[in-house]
Structure formats: C-alpha cells, structure tokens
Design a protein around this motif. Structure first.
Motif, PDB file in Angstrom:
ATOM      1  N   ARG A 284     -14.058  17.525  39.503  1.00 11.04           N
ATOM      2  CA  ARG A 284     -12.975  17.169  40.419  1.00 11.04           C
ATOM      3  C   ARG A 284     -11.628  17.196  39.685  1.00 11.04           C
ATOM      4  O   ARG A 284     -10.641  17.732  40.187  1.00 11.04           O
ATOM      5  CB  ARG A 284     -13.212  15.777  41.004  1.00 11.04           C
ATOM      6  CG  ARG A 284     -14.262  15.685  42.084  1.00 11.04           C
ATOM      7  CD  ARG A 284     -14.256  14.294  42.700  1.00 11.04           C
ATOM      8  NE  ARG A 284     -12.968  14.009  43.333  1.00 11.04           N
ATOM      9  CZ  ARG A 284     -12.409  12.796  43.391  1.00 11.04           C
ATOM     10  NH1 ARG A 284     -13.005  11.751  42.814  1.00 11.04           N
ATOM     11  NH2 ARG A 284     -11.242  12.630  44.002  1.00 11.04           N
ATOM     12  N   PHE A 285     -11.598  16.608  38.502  1.00 11.79           N
ATOM     13  CA  PHE A 285     -10.358  16.577  37.725  1.00 11.79           C
ATOM     14  C   PHE A 285      -9.959  17.998  37.313  1.00 11.79           C
ATOM     15  O   PHE A 285      -8.780  18.376  37.407  1.00 11.79           O
ATOM     16  CB  PHE A 285     -10.533  15.690  36.497  1.00 11.79           C
ATOM     17  CG  PHE A 285      -9.282  15.522  35.682  1.00 11.79           C
ATOM     18  CD1 PHE A 285      -8.313  14.604  36.050  1.00 11.79           C
ATOM     19  CD2 PHE A 285      -9.070  16.289  34.543  1.00 11.79           C
ATOM     20  CE1 PHE A 285      -7.150  14.450  35.303  1.00 11.79           C
ATOM     21  CE2 PHE A 285      -7.918  16.136  33.782  1.00 11.79           C
ATOM     22  CZ  PHE A 285      -6.958  15.216  34.169  1.00 11.79           C
ATOM     23  N   ALA A 286     -10.945  18.785  36.882  1.00 11.16           N
ATOM     24  CA  ALA A 286     -10.661  20.166  36.465  1.00 11.16           C
ATOM     25  C   ALA A 286     -10.089  20.980  37.616  1.00 11.16           C
ATOM     26  O   ALA A 286      -9.191  21.814  37.417  1.00 11.16           O
ATOM     27  CB  ALA A 286     -11.933  20.813  35.935  1.00 11.16           C
ATOM     28  N   SER A 287     -10.566  20.752  38.830  1.00 15.35           N
ATOM     29  CA  SER A 287     -10.029  21.453  39.996  1.00 15.35           C
ATOM     30  C   SER A 287      -8.567  21.091  40.222  1.00 15.35           C
ATOM     31  O   SER A 287      -7.747  21.947  40.592  1.00 15.35           O
ATOM     32  CB  SER A 287     -10.853  21.120  41.241  1.00 15.35           C
ATOM     33  OG  SER A 287     -12.171  21.622  41.123  1.00 15.35           O
ATOM     34  N   ALA A 288      -8.210  19.838  39.994  1.00 12.31           N
ATOM     35  CA  ALA A 288      -6.815  19.416  40.136  1.00 12.31           C
ATOM     36  C   ALA A 288      -5.941  20.026  39.051  1.00 12.31           C
ATOM     37  O   ALA A 288      -4.785  20.397  39.296  1.00 12.31           O
ATOM     38  CB  ALA A 288      -6.722  17.896  40.104  1.00 12.31           C
ATOM     39  N   VAL A 289      -6.476  20.147  37.828  1.00 13.51           N
ATOM     40  CA  VAL A 289      -5.732  20.805  36.752  1.00 13.51           C
ATOM     41  C   VAL A 289      -5.446  22.250  37.142  1.00 13.51           C
ATOM     42  O   VAL A 289      -4.306  22.728  37.059  1.00 13.51           O
ATOM     43  CB  VAL A 289      -6.523  20.749  35.426  1.00 13.51           C
ATOM     44  CG1 VAL A 289      -5.797  21.548  34.348  1.00 13.51           C
ATOM     45  CG2 VAL A 289      -6.716  19.314  34.971  1.00 13.51           C
TER      46      VAL A 289
ATOM     47  N   THR B  60      -1.925  14.269  36.955  1.00 13.92           N
ATOM     48  CA  THR B  60      -3.076  15.061  37.381  1.00 13.92           C
ATOM     49  C   THR B  60      -4.114  14.192  38.085  1.00 13.92           C
ATOM     50  O   THR B  60      -4.740  14.625  39.062  1.00 13.92           O
ATOM     51  CB  THR B  60      -3.683  15.795  36.179  1.00 13.92           C
ATOM     52  OG1 THR B  60      -2.653  16.530  35.512  1.00 13.92           O
ATOM     53  CG2 THR B  60      -4.777  16.751  36.622  1.00 13.92           C
ATOM     54  N   LEU B  61      -4.286  12.971  37.605  1.00 11.38           N
ATOM     55  CA  LEU B  61      -5.161  12.041  38.326  1.00 11.38           C
ATOM     56  C   LEU B  61      -4.651  11.825  39.750  1.00 11.38           C
ATOM     57  O   LEU B  61      -5.437  11.809  40.710  1.00 11.38           O
ATOM     58  CB  LEU B  61      -5.233  10.698  37.599  1.00 11.38           C
ATOM     59  CG  LEU B  61      -6.302  10.488  36.542  1.00 11.38           C
ATOM     60  CD1 LEU B  61      -6.211   9.067  36.003  1.00 11.38           C
ATOM     61  CD2 LEU B  61      -7.700  10.758  37.079  1.00 11.38           C
ATOM     62  N   HIS B  62      -3.336  11.667  39.877  1.00 10.19           N
ATOM     63  CA  HIS B  62      -2.741  11.488  41.205  1.00 10.19           C
ATOM     64  C   HIS B  62      -2.981  12.726  42.066  1.00 10.19           C
ATOM     65  O   HIS B  62      -3.321  12.610  43.264  1.00 10.19           O
ATOM     66  CB  HIS B  62      -1.250  11.206  41.070  1.00 10.19           C
ATOM     67  CG  HIS B  62      -0.546  11.004  42.370  1.00 10.19           C
ATOM     68  ND1 HIS B  62      -0.725   9.884  43.154  1.00 10.19           N
ATOM     69  CD2 HIS B  62       0.341  11.810  43.039  1.00 10.19           C
ATOM     70  CE1 HIS B  62       0.014   9.983  44.245  1.00 10.19           C
ATOM     71  NE2 HIS B  62       0.668  11.141  44.200  1.00 10.19           N
ATOM     72  N   ALA B  63      -2.814  13.903  41.472  1.00 12.73           N
ATOM     73  CA  ALA B  63      -3.050  15.142  42.217  1.00 12.73           C
ATOM     74  C   ALA B  63      -4.502  15.242  42.663  1.00 12.73           C
ATOM     75  O   ALA B  63      -4.789  15.706  43.780  1.00 12.73           O
ATOM     76  CB  ALA B  63      -2.678  16.345  41.347  1.00 12.73           C
ATOM     77  N   MET B  64      -5.418  14.817  41.817  1.00 13.73           N
ATOM     78  CA  MET B  64      -6.841  14.855  42.162  1.00 13.73           C
ATOM     79  C   MET B  64      -7.127  14.051  43.425  1.00 13.73           C
ATOM     80  O   MET B  64      -7.961  14.432  44.260  1.00 13.73           O
ATOM     81  CB  MET B  64      -7.673  14.326  40.991  1.00 13.73           C
ATOM     82  CG  MET B  64      -9.169  14.346  41.229  1.00 13.73           C
ATOM     83  SD  MET B  64     -10.115  13.735  39.802  1.00 13.73           S
ATOM     84  CE  MET B  64      -9.924  11.954  40.003  1.00 13.73           C
ATOM     85  N   GLU B  65      -6.430  12.948  43.583  1.00 14.99           N
ATOM     86  CA  GLU B  65      -6.682  12.057  44.717  1.00 14.99           C
ATOM     87  C   GLU B  65      -5.861  12.426  45.952  1.00 14.99           C
ATOM     88  O   GLU B  65      -6.223  12.026  47.069  1.00 14.99           O
ATOM     89  CB  GLU B  65      -6.352  10.608  44.316  1.00 14.99           C
ATOM     90  CG  GLU B  65      -7.193  10.076  43.165  1.00 14.99           C
ATOM     91  CD  GLU B  65      -8.674   9.941  43.510  1.00 14.99           C
ATOM     92  OE1 GLU B  65      -9.029  10.027  44.710  1.00 14.99           O
ATOM     93  OE2 GLU B  65      -9.471   9.757  42.582  1.00 14.99           O
ATOM     94  N   THR B  66      -4.789  13.181  45.797  1.00 15.64           N
ATOM     95  CA  THR B  66      -3.871  13.379  46.920  1.00 15.64           C
ATOM     96  C   THR B  66      -3.737  14.816  47.401  1.00 15.64           C
ATOM     97  O   THR B  66      -3.379  15.031  48.566  1.00 15.64           O
ATOM     98  CB  THR B  66      -2.468  12.852  46.558  1.00 15.64           C
ATOM     99  OG1 THR B  66      -1.979  13.550  45.399  1.00 15.64           O
ATOM    100  CG2 THR B  66      -2.507  11.350  46.277  1.00 15.64           C
ATOM    101  N   LEU B  67      -3.977  15.808  46.541  1.00 14.09           N
ATOM    102  CA  LEU B  67      -3.861  17.187  47.003  1.00 14.09           C
ATOM    103  C   LEU B  67      -4.929  17.458  48.062  1.00 14.09           C
ATOM    104  O   LEU B  67      -6.084  17.074  47.905  1.00 14.09           O
ATOM    105  CB  LEU B  67      -4.035  18.172  45.839  1.00 14.09           C
ATOM    106  CG  LEU B  67      -2.881  18.341  44.866  1.00 14.09           C
ATOM    107  CD1 LEU B  67      -3.275  19.286  43.750  1.00 14.09           C
ATOM    108  CD2 LEU B  67      -1.632  18.866  45.588  1.00 14.09           C
ATOM    109  N   PRO B  68      -4.557  18.135  49.146  1.00 15.08           N
ATOM    110  CA  PRO B  68      -5.555  18.416  50.186  1.00 15.08           C
ATOM    111  C   PRO B  68      -6.642  19.358  49.686  1.00 15.08           C
ATOM    112  O   PRO B  68      -6.431  20.152  48.766  1.00 15.08           O
ATOM    113  CB  PRO B  68      -4.728  19.066  51.303  1.00 15.08           C
ATOM    114  CG  PRO B  68      -3.527  19.627  50.592  1.00 15.08           C
ATOM    115  CD  PRO B  68      -3.230  18.680  49.469  1.00 15.08           C
ATOM    116  N   LEU B  69      -7.821  19.264  50.307  1.00 10.78           N
ATOM    117  CA  LEU B  69      -8.957  20.097  49.936  1.00 10.78           C
ATOM    118  C   LEU B  69      -9.240  21.101  51.044  1.00 10.78           C
ATOM    119  O   LEU B  69      -9.064  20.817  52.239  1.00 10.78           O
ATOM    120  CB  LEU B  69     -10.201  19.245  49.711  1.00 10.78           C
ATOM    121  CG  LEU B  69     -10.177  18.299  48.508  1.00 10.78           C
ATOM    122  CD1 LEU B  69     -11.354  17.335  48.582  1.00 10.78           C
ATOM    123  CD2 LEU B  69     -10.228  19.090  47.206  1.00 10.78           C
TER     124      LEU B  69
END
Length: 319
Positions: free
Chosen positions: A279-284, A304-313
């Motif tokens: 999940r984190f790698a996908s946000a990176v 990046t942690l914030h992006a992992m939780e907030t970027l749409p999927l």
C-alpha cells in the motif's frame, strides 16, 4: 549492527527528460515543450534516491564514468544524503545516460547509452562494505554485463549468508534474461518486477501464474507491479492478494517501478506486513508519476503516509 538501512547495488544512469513530446521535429527544426529535467535514475540508483528522500540511511554501490555526467550524478546523490563511498569511476566509458521524450500520456520511449553500467562489478573483498546494511537491493540485471551471471549469484549468496534481507529488480527483461535470473532466485527475498518483464521471462500469462512460476523457483515473495491495474503479491506467508493503483493524473511513468521498490524497502525497514508495504509503495509510485523524473512529486515519509490514506483508488479489475 549495520551502518546503513539499505544498500542499493547496480544500475545507475542519468535521465534527461522533456515533456510533453508529441513528435520529433523534422530536419533541424525546433519545437517547444513545457519542462526539461536531469535526474538520478536506474533500477538501483532511483530506488536508492527515493529511499533517501523517504528517510533511510542509504548507500549507493555502482559505477559512473570519469566525466561531467558522472560528477553530476554523484553530486546529486550526495545532495539527497546518499552515501557514495562505493561509487567507482570508469575512465574508459561515459556515464550511462538516457534521453526520454515523455509523451502527453506519461509513456516514455528511450534513447540510451549503455556506458559505465556495463563494466560495474564487485569483488569479494568489497562485499563487507556493500553489505553493510539491513536490506540489500540488487537492481539492473540485464544491463550489468560484467556483474550479471555468477558475480551476482556470489554477491546475493554472500548477502544471505550475512543475514541480510534481499530485494531484486531487473531491466529490459526478455526471454533470454531468465537464464541470468534463474540462479539468483533462491537468494531473493522480495522479487519486484513489472508484470510485462516477469511474463517475458517466465513465458506465462497473468499475475497469478507468473508469480507462482517464480515462487516455485526459489523466490520467497513475488510482487508484480501491474501499472494502472495496481499490484499483485504472492507472499511466503499468507495468501496472494491484489491491490488497486491510485487514481491520479499521470505526468510521467519514468521510475515508477523503481520508486515502488523503494516503498517496499521502506515498509520492510519498519517491520510492516507485506500488504501495508505494498500500500505504501503504491503511494510512493503515485507521487512519482505525478511529476517528471524518478522522484516526481515525492515528498517526505509523512507526506507519503498521508497520500497513502487520502489519494483516491481505482476500482480493482480482474488483472
């Protein structure tokens, strides 16, 4: 006790990128584009750079030419806090370099000079320094002509004997590359290729069969990046799983696979399970794809942690 969190060994290259490029002008004419950048790149060096940006103590182990491009790469690596004590110089070759005209959809054809990557290698007397990290990443098999084959086997075998966690990615894989990769597989803890490269080598179709093929030949954890379709993982512990990609506006796909690997390494360094690592790698990778070059719009670990939780999927497909 190791000095570094990660040691990235292998392919280092300078990328010269321009966007957006829709066509090469006729004859000697000129066209005008929005952006040009020079970046640290390569299956080892881009991963190392992104690891350093995200806060890991990072050693880079590779070779550059004795030229201005090599000076730039080493200086740029140092500016990110990367240790370059094991960056050697090859006076007989120019530094490996690539020109990338990036299309409006983020695709990027490449014009590449092989250069110094072809002569990079390590001897056993250098192993202790190259393995002075908890995680050892080998990147670039296929273009590391002097290091491919038995030298890489010997190095990864030494890494496992030293108790290191090993990650691995390659470049420009084809059906012939598999002969170089097969002897490495029993010494690879986390194998992180693109689905296209993995299928080329295995002669399989689809992530499930392809990951299984590599797992059956010794890889402990097979993690296949699926581009816009996300990631498929076949772990040593637990059941296989698929995660969707983030739904973003793609600017440039350069370095997305390398940055994904960096995200996996970050997660491993923090003791996360493989699903959270992915999940984190996908946000990176998403942050890298939103800008130009191998670092794109990548920010801090906290960002990046914030992006992992907030970027749409994206919606998960059957890929």
């Amino acid at each position: 006790m190791t000095t570094f969190d990660v040691s990235c060994v292998g392919f280092a290259v300078l990328d010269i990128l321009g966007r957006p490029v829709t066509a090469i002008p006729e004859g000697g004419r000129a066209d005008f584009i929005e952006e040009i950048r020079m970046t640290v790149a390569g299956t080892a060096a881009a991963t190392a750079m992104d690891c350093a940006i995200l806060g890991l103590r990072t050693r880079m182990v590779s070779s550059v030419g004795n030229d201005d491009i090599g000076d730039f790469l080493i200086s740029k690596m140092q500016s990110y806090g990367m240790d370059t004590a094991m960056m050697s110089r090859d006076p007989g070759n120019q530094t490996s370099s690539t020109i990338l005209p990036v299309r409006p959809n983020g695709e990027r054809p490449a014009l590449h000079v092989r250069g110094s990557a072809t002569t990079f290698t390590l001897v056993p007397e250098q192993y202790a320094d190259a393995l002075d990290a908890k995680i050892v990443h080998l990147g670039g098999t296929g273009l590391l002509w002097a290091f491919d084959g038995q030298p890489s086997v010997n190095f990864l075998k030494a890494a496992k004997a030293a108790g290191r966690t090993t990650t691995f990615d390659l470049i420009q894989a084809n059906p012939e590359t598999v002969e170089k990769v097969l002897p490495l597989l029993p010494y690879i803890d986390y194998f992180i290729p693109s689905i296209e490269e993995a299928e080329e080598m295995a002669g399989t179709s689809g992530p499930e069969a392809t990951a299984r093929w590599f797992r059956e030949r010794g890889v402990r954890n097979a993690i296949l990046t699926l581009g816009g379709d996300g990631v498929y993982a076949d772990p040593e512990d637990g059941v296989p799983f698929t995660l969707p990609a983030h739904d973003i506006e793609v600017v440039d796909t350069t370095g997305c696979g390398d940055s994904f690997t960096a995200g996996i390494i970050i997660g491993l360094s923090k003791g996360w399970d493989l699903r959270r690592c992915a999940r984190f790698a996908s946000a990176v990778a998403a942050q890298v794809a939103m800008g130009l070059g191998s670092d794109g719009k990548l920010g801090s670990f906290e960002d990046t942690l914030h992006a992992m939780e907030t970027l749409p999927l994206k919606e998960l497909t059957d890929a």
